[in-house]
Design a protein around this motif. Structure first.
Motif, short mmCIF file in Angstrom:
data_model
loop_
_atom_site.label_atom_id
_atom_site.label_comp_id
_atom_site.label_asym_id
_atom_site.label_seq_id
_atom_site.Cartn_x
_atom_site.Cartn_y
_atom_site.Cartn_z
N LEU A 3 0.88 -1.18 0.00
CA LEU A 3 0.00 0.00 0.00
C LEU A 3 0.91 1.22 0.00
O LEU A 3 1.60 1.47 1.00
N LEU A 4 0.96 1.91 -1.11
CA LEU A 4 1.80 3.11 -1.20
C LEU A 4 0.96 4.30 -0.77
O LEU A 4 -0.04 4.60 -1.43
N HIS A 5 1.37 4.95 0.31
CA HIS A 5 0.54 6.04 0.84
C HIS A 5 1.36 7.32 1.02
O HIS A 5 2.45 7.29 1.60
N ASP A 6 0.79 8.44 0.58
CA ASP A 6 1.41 9.74 0.82
C ASP A 6 1.34 10.05 2.31
O ASP A 6 0.23 10.13 2.87
N ALA A 7 2.49 10.30 2.91
CA ALA A 7 2.48 10.72 4.32
C ALA A 7 1.62 11.97 4.49
O ALA A 7 1.05 12.22 5.55
N ALA A 8 1.52 12.75 3.41
CA ALA A 8 0.79 14.01 3.45
C ALA A 8 -0.73 13.85 3.41
O ALA A 8 -1.46 14.83 3.27
N ARG A 9 -1.21 12.60 3.53
CA ARG A 9 -2.67 12.36 3.61
C ARG A 9 -2.98 11.77 4.98
O ARG A 9 -3.20 10.55 5.12
N PRO A 10 -3.03 12.63 6.00
CA PRO A 10 -3.16 12.13 7.37
C PRO A 10 -4.57 11.64 7.71
O PRO A 10 -4.73 10.94 8.71
N LEU A 11 -5.56 12.00 6.90
CA LEU A 11 -6.95 11.71 7.30
C LEU A 11 -7.54 10.51 6.57
O LEU A 11 -8.76 10.34 6.51
N VAL A 12 -6.67 9.65 6.06
CA VAL A 12 -7.15 8.44 5.38
C VAL A 12 -7.96 7.60 6.39
O VAL A 12 -7.58 7.48 7.55
N THR A 13 -9.09 7.08 5.92
CA THR A 13 -9.98 6.35 6.83
C THR A 13 -9.76 4.84 6.77
O THR A 13 -9.23 4.32 5.78
N GLN A 14 -10.22 4.14 7.81
CA GLN A 14 -10.15 2.67 7.83
C GLN A 14 -10.98 2.11 6.68
O GLN A 14 -10.60 1.12 6.05
N ASN A 15 -12.11 2.75 6.44
CA ASN A 15 -12.99 2.33 5.37
C ASN A 15 -12.27 2.33 4.01
O ASN A 15 -12.34 1.37 3.24
N CYS A 16 -11.55 3.40 3.75
CA CYS A 16 -10.83 3.54 2.48
C CYS A 16 -9.72 2.48 2.38
O CYS A 16 -9.57 1.83 1.34
N ILE A 17 -8.98 2.28 3.46
CA ILE A 17 -7.89 1.28 3.44
C ILE A 17 -8.50 -0.11 3.22
O ILE A 17 -8.02 -0.88 2.36
N ASN A 18 -9.55 -0.43 3.96
CA ASN A 18 -10.17 -1.76 3.85
C ASN A 18 -10.72 -2.01 2.45
O ASN A 18 -10.57 -3.09 1.89
N GLU A 19 -11.37 -1.00 1.93
CA GLU A 19 -11.97 -1.11 0.60
C GLU A 19 -10.88 -1.38 -0.46
O GLU A 19 -11.01 -2.26 -1.30
N CYS A 20 -9.80 -0.61 -0.38
CA CYS A 20 -8.74 -0.76 -1.39
C CYS A 20 -8.07 -2.13 -1.30
O CYS A 20 -7.82 -2.77 -2.32
N ILE A 21 -7.82 -2.60 -0.09
CA ILE A 21 -7.19 -3.94 0.04
C ILE A 21 -8.20 -5.00 -0.40
O ILE A 21 -7.86 -5.93 -1.14
N GLY A 22 -9.45 -4.81 0.02
CA GLY A 22 -10.48 -5.82 -0.24
C GLY A 22 -10.78 -6.02 -1.72
O GLY A 22 -11.17 -7.10 -2.14
N LEU A 23 -10.58 -4.98 -2.51
CA LEU A 23 -10.91 -5.08 -3.95
C LEU A 23 -9.80 -5.71 -4.77
O LEU A 23 -10.01 -6.11 -5.92
#
Ligand code: CTP
Ligand code: MG
Length: 231
Positions: free
Chosen positions: A100-120
């Motif tokens: 999961l490549l994530h911009d450190a500059a996106r501090p407000l990423v949600t659990q929902n978004c992370i779960n959705e992206c991995i789940g798909l």
């Protein structure tokens, strides 16, 4: 096979106009970098976290990550975002790992978004890349190369705003980077773009991003993030 969050925090934050790179600025009670790390620390699907930094800040980052058990390594990034990603790809060599490549500059990423992206992500259906996106609210013009003359009004229905975390099987991303590096003009501001330009775009699934998952880029973004995290 592991699921690894790679936090890209090696940038200088030039558009922010601050001598301290933006990932080390405070948002409410902790640094922007800590917000980003915490989101992946809390996520049950994520096994470990790697932090990509400019080594000037190694001492500071070591202190910041001390309380996060999933942070396994702090690595030196590169001079562009793509170079930073490539350093992560050199460190993690198992092609079956999920990165999961994530911009450190996106501090407000949600659990929902992370779960959705991995789940798909789904190897059987050849969905080897998942990118969170939003539909733009503003109209977009394209201008001619090196000019300010608009030559096209882009159709909003066919354009998407791209966010992170971008999720890949390591092998898929590494293969696209091998091709990209053969191109002397290679340039990309995100990793999904490397697949689109040098890999197989049919392997990419565009997922629903999150309006709160803003990238802190200029000072106004930090003000917006302060409002959002106080909700
Ligand atoms: N990044 C990185 N290595 C680089 C450049 C960027 O790890 N050489 C990271 C940044 O730290 C940031 C993310 O990639 O978390 C998104 O990049 P961007 O918003 O462009 O951040 P900066 O490059 O730091 O900012 P600027 O472009 O304004 O200098
Ligand atoms: Mg940048």
């Amino acid at each position: 096979m592991k699921t690894i969050a790679i936090i890209l925090a090696a940038g200088k934050g030039e558009r922010m106009g601050n001598t301290t790179p933006k990932q080390f600025l405070l948002l409410k009670n902790k640094t922007i970098l800590e917000w980003s790390i915490e989101a992946f620390q809390r996520n049950e699907k994520v096994d470990e976290i790697a932090i990509m930094i400019d080594s000037t800040y190694h001492g500071l980052v070591e202190k910041l990550v001390a309380g996060y058990s999933k942070v396994k390594v702090i690595l030196e990034g590169g001079s562009t975002r793509s170079e930073t990603t490539q350093k992560a790809l050199q460190y993690y060599t198992d092609d079956d790992d999920i990165l999961l490549l994530h911009d450190a500059a996106r501090p407000l990423v949600t659990q929902n978004c992370i779960n959705e992206c991995i789940g798909l992500l789904n190897k059987d259906e050849e969905t080897n890349v998942v990118i969170p996106t939003l539909v733009p609210k503003d109209t977009l013009y394209e201008v001619g190369w090196g000019t300010m003359y608009p030559n096209e009004v882009l159709d909003r229905a066919y354009t998407f705003i791209v966010q992170t975390p971008q999720v890949f099987y390591r092998g898929t991303l590494a293969k696209a980077y091998v091709e990209a590096l053969k191109d002397p003009d290679f340039e990309c501001t995100d990793d999904g773009g490397v697949i689109i330009n040098y890999g197989d775009p049919l392997e990419v699934l565009l997922a629903q991003g999150d309006e709160c998952n803003i990238k802190i880029t200029t000072p106004i973004d930090l003000k917006i993030a302060e409002v959002l995290c106080n909700q």
